[in-house]
Design a protein around this motif. Structure first.
Motif, PDB file in Angstrom:
ATOM      1  N   GLU A 104    -110.390 -96.835  11.552  1.00  0.00           N
ATOM      2  CA  GLU A 104    -110.295 -97.268  10.157  1.00  0.00           C
ATOM      3  C   GLU A 104    -108.898 -97.745   9.796  1.00  0.00           C
ATOM      4  O   GLU A 104    -108.703 -98.391   8.756  1.00  0.00           O
ATOM      5  CB  GLU A 104    -110.721 -96.160   9.203  1.00  0.00           C
ATOM      6  CG  GLU A 104    -109.762 -94.997   9.116  1.00  0.00           C
ATOM      7  CD  GLU A 104    -110.264 -93.917   8.159  1.00  0.00           C
ATOM      8  OE1 GLU A 104    -109.495 -93.535   7.255  1.00  0.00           O
ATOM      9  OE2 GLU A 104    -111.414 -93.458   8.333  1.00  0.00           O
ATOM     10  N   HIS A 105    -107.920 -97.468  10.650  1.00  0.00           N
ATOM     11  CA  HIS A 105    -106.554 -97.928  10.407  1.00  0.00           C
ATOM     12  C   HIS A 105    -106.217 -99.179  11.213  1.00  0.00           C
ATOM     13  O   HIS A 105    -105.077 -99.655  11.138  1.00  0.00           O
ATOM     14  CB  HIS A 105    -105.557 -96.820  10.734  1.00  0.00           C
ATOM     15  CG  HIS A 105    -105.658 -95.631   9.832  1.00  0.00           C
ATOM     16  ND1 HIS A 105    -105.227 -95.655   8.524  1.00  0.00           N
ATOM     17  CD2 HIS A 105    -106.175 -94.390  10.036  1.00  0.00           C
ATOM     18  CE1 HIS A 105    -105.451 -94.476   7.965  1.00  0.00           C
ATOM     19  NE2 HIS A 105    -106.029 -93.694   8.859  1.00  0.00           N
TER      20      HIS A 105
ATOM     21  N   ASP B  28    -102.544-102.705  17.056  1.00  0.00           N
ATOM     22  CA  ASP B  28    -103.263-101.500  16.645  1.00  0.00           C
ATOM     23  C   ASP B  28    -102.763-100.274  17.394  1.00  0.00           C
ATOM     24  O   ASP B  28    -102.678 -99.178  16.821  1.00  0.00           O
ATOM     25  CB  ASP B  28    -104.770-101.673  16.874  1.00  0.00           C
ATOM     26  CG  ASP B  28    -105.404-102.618  15.864  1.00  0.00           C
ATOM     27  OD1 ASP B  28    -104.894-102.700  14.731  1.00  0.00           O
ATOM     28  OD2 ASP B  28    -106.394-103.285  16.209  1.00  0.00           O
TER      29      ASP B  28
ATOM     30  N   ASN C 263     -99.270 -99.165  16.037  1.00  0.00           N
ATOM     31  CA  ASN C 263     -99.445 -98.560  14.711  1.00  0.00           C
ATOM     32  C   ASN C 263     -99.923 -97.122  14.827  1.00  0.00           C
ATOM     33  O   ASN C 263     -99.461 -96.231  14.111  1.00  0.00           O
ATOM     34  CB  ASN C 263    -100.467 -99.371  13.896  1.00  0.00           C
ATOM     35  CG  ASN C 263     -99.882-100.650  13.339  1.00  0.00           C
ATOM     36  OD1 ASN C 263     -98.670-100.841  13.317  1.00  0.00           O
ATOM     37  ND2 ASN C 263    -100.748-101.541  12.898  1.00  0.00           N
ATOM     38  N   GLN C 264    -100.857 -96.887  15.754  1.00  0.00           N
ATOM     39  CA  GLN C 264    -101.389 -95.530  15.927  1.00  0.00           C
ATOM     40  C   GLN C 264    -100.332 -94.602  16.520  1.00  0.00           C
ATOM     41  O   GLN C 264    -100.221 -93.439  16.114  1.00  0.00           O
ATOM     42  CB  GLN C 264    -102.636 -95.586  16.815  1.00  0.00           C
ATOM     43  CG  GLN C 264    -103.540 -94.372  16.725  1.00  0.00           C
ATOM     44  CD  GLN C 264    -103.122 -93.251  17.662  1.00  0.00           C
ATOM     45  OE1 GLN C 264    -102.316 -93.450  18.561  1.00  0.00           O
ATOM     46  NE2 GLN C 264    -103.677 -92.079  17.451  1.00  0.00           N
TER      47      GLN C 264
ATOM     48  N   TYR D 231     -99.765 -92.615   8.348  1.00  0.00           N
ATOM     49  CA  TYR D 231     -99.752 -94.038   8.030  1.00  0.00           C
ATOM     50  C   TYR D 231     -99.174 -94.277   6.644  1.00  0.00           C
ATOM     51  O   TYR D 231     -99.524 -93.581   5.697  1.00  0.00           O
ATOM     52  CB  TYR D 231    -101.176 -94.608   8.069  1.00  0.00           C
ATOM     53  CG  TYR D 231    -101.778 -94.689   9.448  1.00  0.00           C
ATOM     54  CD1 TYR D 231    -101.611 -95.820  10.244  1.00  0.00           C
ATOM     55  CD2 TYR D 231    -102.540 -93.638   9.954  1.00  0.00           C
ATOM     56  CE1 TYR D 231    -102.174 -95.904  11.504  1.00  0.00           C
ATOM     57  CE2 TYR D 231    -103.108 -93.707  11.224  1.00  0.00           C
ATOM     58  CZ  TYR D 231    -102.926 -94.845  11.989  1.00  0.00           C
ATOM     59  OH  TYR D 231    -103.483 -94.924  13.233  1.00  0.00           O
TER      60      TYR D 231
ATOM     61  N   ASN E 163     -99.202 -96.772   3.482  1.00  0.00           N
ATOM     62  CA  ASN E 163    -100.129 -97.759   2.932  1.00  0.00           C
ATOM     63  C   ASN E 163     -99.353 -99.001   2.512  1.00  0.00           C
ATOM     64  O   ASN E 163     -98.499 -98.926   1.622  1.00  0.00           O
ATOM     65  CB  ASN E 163    -100.876 -97.182   1.725  1.00  0.00           C
ATOM     66  CG  ASN E 163    -101.786 -96.039   2.117  1.00  0.00           C
ATOM     67  OD1 ASN E 163    -102.430 -96.072   3.161  1.00  0.00           O
ATOM     68  ND2 ASN E 163    -101.844 -95.011   1.277  1.00  0.00           N
TER      69      ASN E 163
END
Length: 358
Positions: A56-57, A112, A115-116, A237, A239
């Motif tokens: 979802e991120h 991705d 980011n994780q 995370y 936003n």
């Protein structure tokens, strides 16, 4: 257009990890970025029991699902077009489709993954970088974490790909730039005060010509995000308010995703310089002079739950409009796909959208 000033601001910054071995070194004064070298069992990113919300991120999560025509839309052409958009995205993010075909259950791409990794808070230098920026925010003083400025590299290695002796860019990902930048004051005349900008750059490794076809499709990416400094966090995370990501491929041109999380709440996908047709607009009795126009814009408006598709070919973004006072003046070209108004969309439909973006 409504996007321009927001995303120009992001460019200022351009001046599941379990099972990974992580090595990094300590900070340097004023710019704490250092080399980070991580080894993963593999680069695949999916939801697991220990990390159930990885996907979802990911960058395309909302758009990928949200462009699906609403359940009340019985137009098969719209469903086919949404699927063609997903097919093209898949080339850049290596998505594995879910059974319904309208979502993905796995991705494999540098943006991705990094980011994780950053959100996991398991890498000392990334953690120190965010804490440094957070402290500069508290002090009201500009601050920068920048790998390029310190001659540092971020290096990811896929252990399974190494063991299987796959192509170089399947087993090694290198990021020349990771940059966090806190700016207490924005450009004069703007309201962009108290913002944090983050830039991520990935570039594939050069190989001999005979090895080129074995490499993944993605050649490079450049991504920028803008955050509200007053809500900046040092774990998990952050936003974003706005985000952009440019992906360049070997064989299918490039795509750019622009995301607005406040105000208009839209995702806009630009499909650029694709040598082969990406969307078959002829199913709508539209026949572009070139079946692969050089500017395609797919926009998902989350507030109105509407997909709009615009296209243009051979049209510059700006045209000369000289005046006696300014013989070099230029103006936005209304025929260029990014400058077209909502009512000029070639195709539109009511979409499923994503409730989390309202």
């Amino acid at each position: 257009m409504r996007h321009s000033c927001f995303f120009a601001a992001i460019s200022i910054a351009l001046l599941n990890v379990s099972g990974c071995k992580m090595e990094d070194t300590g900070p340097t004064a004023f710019n704490p970025a250092t080399n980070v070298d991580l080894t993963f069992s593999n680069f695949d990113l999916e939801d697991t029991e220990t990390a159930p919300s990885n996907l979802e991120h990911t960058r395309f999560w909302d758009l990928y699902r949200g462009i699906q025509p609403s359940s009340s839309d019985d137009n098969a052409n719209n469903r086919e077009t949404a699927n063609e958009v997903r097919d093209h995205i898949d080339r850049f993010i290596q998505a594995t489709r879910a059974k319904d075909g309208n979502n993905y259950e796995k991705v494999r791409n540098p943006l991705d993954l990094i980011n994780q990794v950053i959100a996991s808070d398991q890498v000392t230098n990334f953690r120190e970088g965010r804490k440094y920026i957070s402290q500069r925010i508290a002090d009201g003083q500009a601050g920068t974490y920048n790998t390029r400025g310190n001659g540092a590299l971020i290096r990811f290695t896929d252990q399974n790909a190494v063991l299987n002796d796959t192509s170089l860019n399947e087993k090694l990902w290198i990021f020349p730039t990771l940059d966090w930048r806190y700016l207490p004051a924005g450009p004069e005349g703007s309201n962009l005060n108290e913002k944090v900008y983050r830039t991520v750059q990935y570039v594939s490794r050069s190989v001999a010509p005979e090895e080129a076809e074995a490499q993944p499709e993605l050649v490079s990416l450049l991504a920028g995000s803008r955050f509200d400094a007053n809500s900046f966090v040092t774990s998990g995370y952050n936003n974003p308010e706005f985000a952009t990501a440019d992906y360049l491929s070997r064989n299918f041109g490039s795509i750019e995703l622009r995301q607005e999380f406040i105000g208009d709440k839209t995702d806009t996908l630009f499909i650029k310089s694709a040598d082969k047709p990406v969307l078959d607009l002829s199913r709508y009795n539209i026949s572009p002079s070139d079946p692969s126009p050089d500017c395609l814009r797919v926009e998902l408006d989350y507030v109105a739950s509407t997909v709009r598709i615009f296209y243009s070919n051979g049209e510059p973004a700006r045209v000369n409009t000289p005046t006696s006072e300014d013989p070099d003046k230029t103006s936005a070209n209304s025929a260029y796909c990014d400058n077209q108004e909502d009512n000029e969309a070639a195709v539109s439909w009511i979409a499923a959208g994503a409730s989390g973006r309202q």
